[in-house]
Design a protein around this motif. Sequence first.
Motif, PDB file in Angstrom:
ATOM      1  N   LEU A 150     -41.068   2.005 -37.516  1.00 56.26           N
ATOM      2  CA  LEU A 150     -41.819   1.464 -38.654  1.00 56.26           C
ATOM      3  C   LEU A 150     -42.936   2.410 -39.069  1.00 56.26           C
ATOM      4  CD1 LEU A 150     -42.153  -2.355 -37.829  1.00 56.26           C
ATOM      5  CD2 LEU A 150     -40.878  -1.322 -39.704  1.00 56.26           C
ATOM      6  N   SER A 151     -43.612   3.004 -38.087  1.00 57.91           N
ATOM      7  CA  SER A 151     -44.685   3.942 -38.399  1.00 57.91           C
ATOM      8  C   SER A 151     -44.147   5.159 -39.149  1.00 57.91           C
ATOM      9  CB  SER A 151     -45.378   4.378 -37.103  1.00 57.91           C
ATOM     10  OG  SER A 151     -46.373   5.350 -37.353  1.00 57.91           O
ATOM     11  N   GLU A 152     -43.001   5.673 -38.699  1.00 57.60           N
ATOM     12  CA  GLU A 152     -42.392   6.808 -39.394  1.00 57.60           C
ATOM     13  C   GLU A 152     -42.008   6.434 -40.817  1.00 57.60           C
ATOM     14  OE1 GLU A 152     -41.470  10.046 -38.629  1.00 57.60           O
ATOM     15  OE2 GLU A 152     -42.726   9.960 -36.838  1.00 57.60           O
ATOM     16  N   MET A 153     -41.502   5.233 -41.006  1.00 57.97           N
ATOM     17  CA  MET A 153     -41.079   4.800 -42.338  1.00 57.97           C
ATOM     18  C   MET A 153     -42.278   4.622 -43.266  1.00 57.97           C
ATOM     19  SD  MET A 153     -38.241   2.213 -40.746  1.00 57.97           S
ATOM     20  CE  MET A 153     -37.990   1.180 -42.178  1.00 57.97           C
ATOM     21  N   ARG A 154     -43.401   4.138 -42.726  1.00 56.28           N
ATOM     22  CA  ARG A 154     -44.593   3.995 -43.562  1.00 56.28           C
ATOM     23  C   ARG A 154     -45.170   5.351 -43.956  1.00 56.28           C
ATOM     24  NH1 ARG A 154     -45.685  -0.634 -40.189  1.00 56.28           N
ATOM     25  NH2 ARG A 154     -46.808   0.694 -38.714  1.00 56.28           N
ATOM     26  N   GLN A 155     -44.979   6.340 -43.115  1.00 55.44           N
ATOM     27  CA  GLN A 155     -45.500   7.678 -43.422  1.00 55.44           C
ATOM     28  C   GLN A 155     -44.641   8.422 -44.434  1.00 55.44           C
ATOM     29  OE1 GLN A 155     -46.338   9.992 -39.858  1.00 55.44           O
ATOM     30  NE2 GLN A 155     -47.049   8.159 -38.781  1.00 55.44           N
ATOM     31  N   CYS A 156     -43.466   7.912 -44.726  1.00 53.69           N
ATOM     32  CA  CYS A 156     -42.583   8.560 -45.689  1.00 53.69           C
ATOM     33  C   CYS A 156     -43.091   8.282 -47.093  1.00 53.69           C
ATOM     34  CB  CYS A 156     -41.154   8.054 -45.525  1.00 53.69           C
ATOM     35  SG  CYS A 156     -40.003   8.787 -46.691  1.00 53.69           S
ATOM     36  N   GLN A 157     -43.615   9.313 -47.721  1.00 54.06           N
ATOM     37  CA  GLN A 157     -44.181   9.164 -49.060  1.00 54.06           C
ATOM     38  C   GLN A 157     -43.630  10.281 -49.929  1.00 54.06           C
ATOM     39  OE1 GLN A 157     -48.422   8.243 -49.068  1.00 54.06           O
ATOM     40  NE2 GLN A 157     -48.363   8.170 -46.839  1.00 54.06           N
ATOM     41  N   GLY A 158     -43.255   9.933 -51.112  1.00 52.78           N
ATOM     42  CA  GLY A 158     -42.599  10.899 -51.985  1.00 52.78           C
ATOM     43  C   GLY A 158     -41.189  10.425 -52.261  1.00 52.78           C
ATOM     44  N   THR A 159     -40.208  10.999 -51.562  1.00 47.31           N
ATOM     45  CA  THR A 159     -38.797  10.673 -51.807  1.00 47.31           C
ATOM     46  C   THR A 159     -38.110  10.388 -50.484  1.00 47.31           C
ATOM     47  OG1 THR A 159     -38.734  12.106 -53.752  1.00 47.31           O
ATOM     48  CG2 THR A 159     -36.616  11.502 -52.769  1.00 47.31           C
ATOM     49  N   VAL A 160     -37.297   9.333 -50.450  1.00 48.19           N
ATOM     50  CA  VAL A 160     -36.514   9.001 -49.272  1.00 48.19           C
ATOM     51  C   VAL A 160     -35.045   8.933 -49.657  1.00 48.19           C
ATOM     52  CG1 VAL A 160     -36.895   6.515 -49.638  1.00 48.19           C
ATOM     53  CG2 VAL A 160     -36.144   7.348 -47.393  1.00 48.19           C
ATOM     54  N   VAL A 161     -34.208   9.543 -48.830  1.00 43.79           N
ATOM     55  CA  VAL A 161     -32.753   9.415 -48.926  1.00 43.79           C
ATOM     56  C   VAL A 161     -32.312   8.546 -47.755  1.00 43.79           C
ATOM     57  CG1 VAL A 161     -30.540  10.618 -48.892  1.00 43.79           C
ATOM     58  CG2 VAL A 161     -32.511  11.670 -50.018  1.00 43.79           C
ATOM     59  N   ALA A 162     -31.603   7.456 -48.036  1.00 43.96           N
ATOM     60  CA  ALA A 162     -31.273   6.495 -46.984  1.00 43.96           C
ATOM     61  C   ALA A 162     -29.801   6.130 -47.031  1.00 43.96           C
ATOM     62  CB  ALA A 162     -32.129   5.237 -47.117  1.00 43.96           C
ATOM     63  N   SER A 163     -29.281   5.792 -45.847  1.00 44.27           N
ATOM     64  CA  SER A 163     -27.902   5.328 -45.713  1.00 44.27           C
ATOM     65  C   SER A 163     -27.840   4.431 -44.489  1.00 44.27           C
ATOM     66  CB  SER A 163     -26.949   6.530 -45.575  1.00 44.27           C
ATOM     67  OG  SER A 163     -25.602   6.097 -45.598  1.00 44.27           O
ATOM     68  N   ALA A 164     -26.691   3.828 -44.243  1.00 46.13           N
ATOM     69  CA  ALA A 164     -26.550   2.922 -43.104  1.00 46.13           C
ATOM     70  C   ALA A 164     -25.091   2.841 -42.681  1.00 46.13           C
ATOM     71  CB  ALA A 164     -27.085   1.526 -43.446  1.00 46.13           C
ATOM     72  N   ILE A 165     -24.895   2.636 -41.379  1.00 43.32           N
ATOM     73  CA  ILE A 165     -23.562   2.379 -40.824  1.00 43.32           C
ATOM     74  C   ILE A 165     -23.702   1.211 -39.860  1.00 43.32           C
ATOM     75  CG2 ILE A 165     -21.610   3.291 -39.521  1.00 43.32           C
ATOM     76  CD1 ILE A 165     -22.479   6.098 -40.312  1.00 43.32           C
ATOM     77  N   PHE A 166     -23.047   0.103 -40.154  1.00 42.98           N
ATOM     78  CA  PHE A 166     -23.057  -1.069 -39.296  1.00 42.98           C
ATOM     79  C   PHE A 166     -21.627  -1.404 -38.890  1.00 42.98           C
ATOM     80  CE2 PHE A 166     -27.010  -2.295 -41.881  1.00 42.98           C
ATOM     81  CZ  PHE A 166     -27.847  -1.688 -40.960  1.00 42.98           C
ATOM     82  N   GLY A 167     -21.483  -1.912 -37.672  1.00 39.26           N
ATOM     83  CA  GLY A 167     -20.155  -2.250 -37.178  1.00 39.26           C
ATOM     84  C   GLY A 167     -19.286  -1.028 -36.921  1.00 39.26           C
ATOM     85  N   TYR A 168     -19.918   0.141 -36.750  1.00 37.07           N
ATOM     86  CA  TYR A 168     -19.200   1.413 -36.556  1.00 37.07           C
ATOM     87  C   TYR A 168     -18.089   1.546 -37.592  1.00 37.07           C
ATOM     88  CZ  TYR A 168     -17.479   5.465 -33.938  1.00 37.07           C
ATOM     89  OH  TYR A 168     -17.103   6.737 -33.565  1.00 37.07           O
ATOM     90  N   TYR A 169     -18.458   1.223 -38.830  1.00 39.90           N
ATOM     91  CA  TYR A 169     -17.472   1.151 -39.913  1.00 39.90           C
ATOM     92  C   TYR A 169     -17.170   2.513 -40.510  1.00 39.90           C
ATOM     93  CZ  TYR A 169     -15.029  -1.346 -43.661  1.00 39.90           C
ATOM     94  OH  TYR A 169     -14.070  -1.837 -44.517  1.00 39.90           O
ATOM     95  N   ASP A 170     -18.144   3.435 -40.415  1.00 39.36           N
ATOM     96  CA  ASP A 170     -17.978   4.757 -41.003  1.00 39.36           C
ATOM     97  C   ASP A 170     -18.349   5.837 -39.998  1.00 39.36           C
ATOM     98  OD1 ASP A 170     -17.287   4.101 -43.845  1.00 39.36           O
ATOM     99  OD2 ASP A 170     -19.229   3.098 -43.758  1.00 39.36           O
ATOM    100  N   ILE A 171     -18.055   7.064 -40.358  1.00 35.93           N
ATOM    101  CA  ILE A 171     -18.433   8.234 -39.575  1.00 35.93           C
ATOM    102  C   ILE A 171     -19.596   8.923 -40.286  1.00 35.93           C
ATOM    103  CG2 ILE A 171     -17.660  10.483 -38.707  1.00 35.93           C
ATOM    104  CD1 ILE A 171     -14.852   9.320 -38.527  1.00 35.93           C
ATOM    105  N   MET A 172     -20.653   9.242 -39.537  1.00 34.60           N
ATOM    106  CA  MET A 172     -21.852   9.808 -40.136  1.00 34.60           C
ATOM    107  C   MET A 172     -21.542  11.137 -40.821  1.00 34.60           C
ATOM    108  SD  MET A 172     -25.530  10.684 -38.347  1.00 34.60           S
ATOM    109  CE  MET A 172     -25.606   9.054 -37.591  1.00 34.60           C
ATOM    110  N   GLN A 173     -21.997  11.269 -42.061  1.00 30.76           N
ATOM    111  CA  GLN A 173     -21.788  12.470 -42.859  1.00 30.76           C
ATOM    112  C   GLN A 173     -23.125  13.207 -43.019  1.00 30.76           C
ATOM    113  OE1 GLN A 173     -18.619  13.169 -43.967  1.00 30.76           O
ATOM    114  NE2 GLN A 173     -17.907  11.274 -43.016  1.00 30.76           N
ATOM    115  N   GLN A 174     -23.136  14.500 -42.748  1.00 29.79           N
ATOM    116  CA  GLN A 174     -24.356  15.291 -42.876  1.00 29.79           C
ATOM    117  C   GLN A 174     -24.503  15.834 -44.297  1.00 29.79           C
ATOM    118  OE1 GLN A 174     -26.925  15.786 -40.889  1.00 29.79           O
ATOM    119  NE2 GLN A 174     -26.026  14.495 -39.279  1.00 29.79           N
ATOM    120  N   PRO A 175     -25.677  15.692 -44.910  1.00 30.10           N
ATOM    121  CA  PRO A 175     -25.887  16.267 -46.240  1.00 30.10           C
ATOM    122  C   PRO A 175     -25.712  17.786 -46.222  1.00 30.10           C
ATOM    123  CG  PRO A 175     -27.637  14.717 -45.675  1.00 30.10           C
ATOM    124  CD  PRO A 175     -26.854  14.951 -44.433  1.00 30.10           C
ATOM    125  N   GLU A 176     -25.292  18.322 -47.353  1.00 31.59           N
ATOM    126  CA  GLU A 176     -25.090  19.756 -47.492  1.00 31.59           C
ATOM    127  C   GLU A 176     -25.803  20.258 -48.752  1.00 31.59           C
ATOM    128  OE1 GLU A 176     -20.907  20.510 -47.533  1.00 31.59           O
ATOM    129  OE2 GLU A 176     -20.615  19.941 -45.436  1.00 31.59           O
TER     130      GLU A 176
END
Length: 499
Positions: A170-196
């Motif tokens: 939560l502390s890290e999320m509050r310190q995020c100011q400017g722009t945030v890129v967010a995603s989520a994987i629940f239920g091991y439904y997807d494979i994590m993709q790294q931005p390029e």
Amino acid sequence: MLGLSDHVRSFVNPVWTSSLSGNDLNTTLPTVKQPDIGHEKVQGLSRSFPPAIHLEHHPCENFSFSPPPIDRKRTGPRPCPVCYVPVDQALALMPAAPTASPILQSLNYLSEDNLVLKESNSGSLFGGYPSLEQRDMSFDIKDSMTVHCGFVRGKIPGLNTGFDVDEADLSEMRQCQGTVVASAIFGYYDIMQQPENISEFSKDTVCFFMFLDEETEAAIKNTTAVDNMKKIGLWRVVVVHNLPYSDARRNGKIPKLLLHRLFPNARYSLWIDGKLKLVKDPYQLLERFLWRKNVSFAISRHYRRFDVFEEAEANKAGGKYDNASIDNQIEFYKREGLTHYSSAKLPITSDVPEGCVIIREHIPITNLFTCLWFNEVDRFTSRDQISFSTVRDKIRSRVNWTADMFLDCERRDFVVQAYHRELMEQRLAALRSQPPPPPLPPPPPPVVHAQQPRKMLPDSASKEPGRASKKPAGRRSRKSGSKRSHRTKASSGKDPIRL
């Protein structure tokens, strides 16, 4: 703050006025009350931005749209060319002040510490069970409003509210100011993709957060190392506990639609579904889809469907949700006035978003929109494409604001879509189960051309009477016209001459 020409400033934000004197830039900006944005860090970041670029004309102003190139091997939806500016130019075009929020200036969120779990058809404990009367009041746009927006069991989202995260996160999320890129994987439904193709400046100034449930975290740890900063590649991993819904897809709508609650100090956000790989720089996307158009919310429209009724039937045919719940939601919206899409809605071009990417500025009106959109997902089905246009049109009928919808082929230019994990594993398993192809036959032996022997007469030919054996001509044989022959003929009748 940024050295921009009058042409570019009016292109980005027409309400700006300026007077230039040498290298000085004086701008008169609208005053906007925006309690949701922490300006201190944003202004601090701006001092470290690359040098401002003086642009007389926008680099993409002469760019003409062209459809996706013809590809006989790919007949489905494909990316189309999109004009982006370089990252340093995109930074130079960033508006210095937040976009004005029409009418709504202060948005607050309901919380009830003693809310009791109950059986209800009007939402969930996490959403606060808003009544239909409260739902109607939430669309009555005023200068200051308080609405249901998830996390109702506490003052701080993620802290004993359901969808809980560790205090360090939560502390890290509050310190995020400017722009945030967010995603989520629940239920091991997807494979994590790294931005390029992310610039070094974006790696330093943009927050990349990936939300996982405990099941997905355990599976990923078996194959991927998480460093001491809780990062996997660019993603800062946040493990979520006490998920409020049994449906992993509905849980995914919380970070998708309520990023402004999880990141209260962020100015911009880019949401991408877990199955997508980001392949363009975030600042380039903000410039292309928000700043260039002077809009605060952008989402791609569906590549094929633009009518909610068609979308509902497609969801039923695909087994996306139980048919009775989809029918109930559509009937409810019909009683409120939902109609089929037609040209009468222009300039709105579609009622159905693709929904896997959302680019937005966090201002009161966009925060209200996603709150009310989430409330529909909480009350009805988790298929957010069905409820999108109802919320958009209700807000649009009261204030001068709407969600901008860009082409799906443009979306496909900056994200690459992978298969869901189970589908990918099924495809790999199918390939492994196929019998191996038969081995190729060995190559034929090389052809060797044997030297043909000289033709010889049989021995019997020399023994025939009256026929002398003919010896093969040797190297010293001479033709009948040779000098030796003439000499022999000239000495006939005499003793032979010994040579």
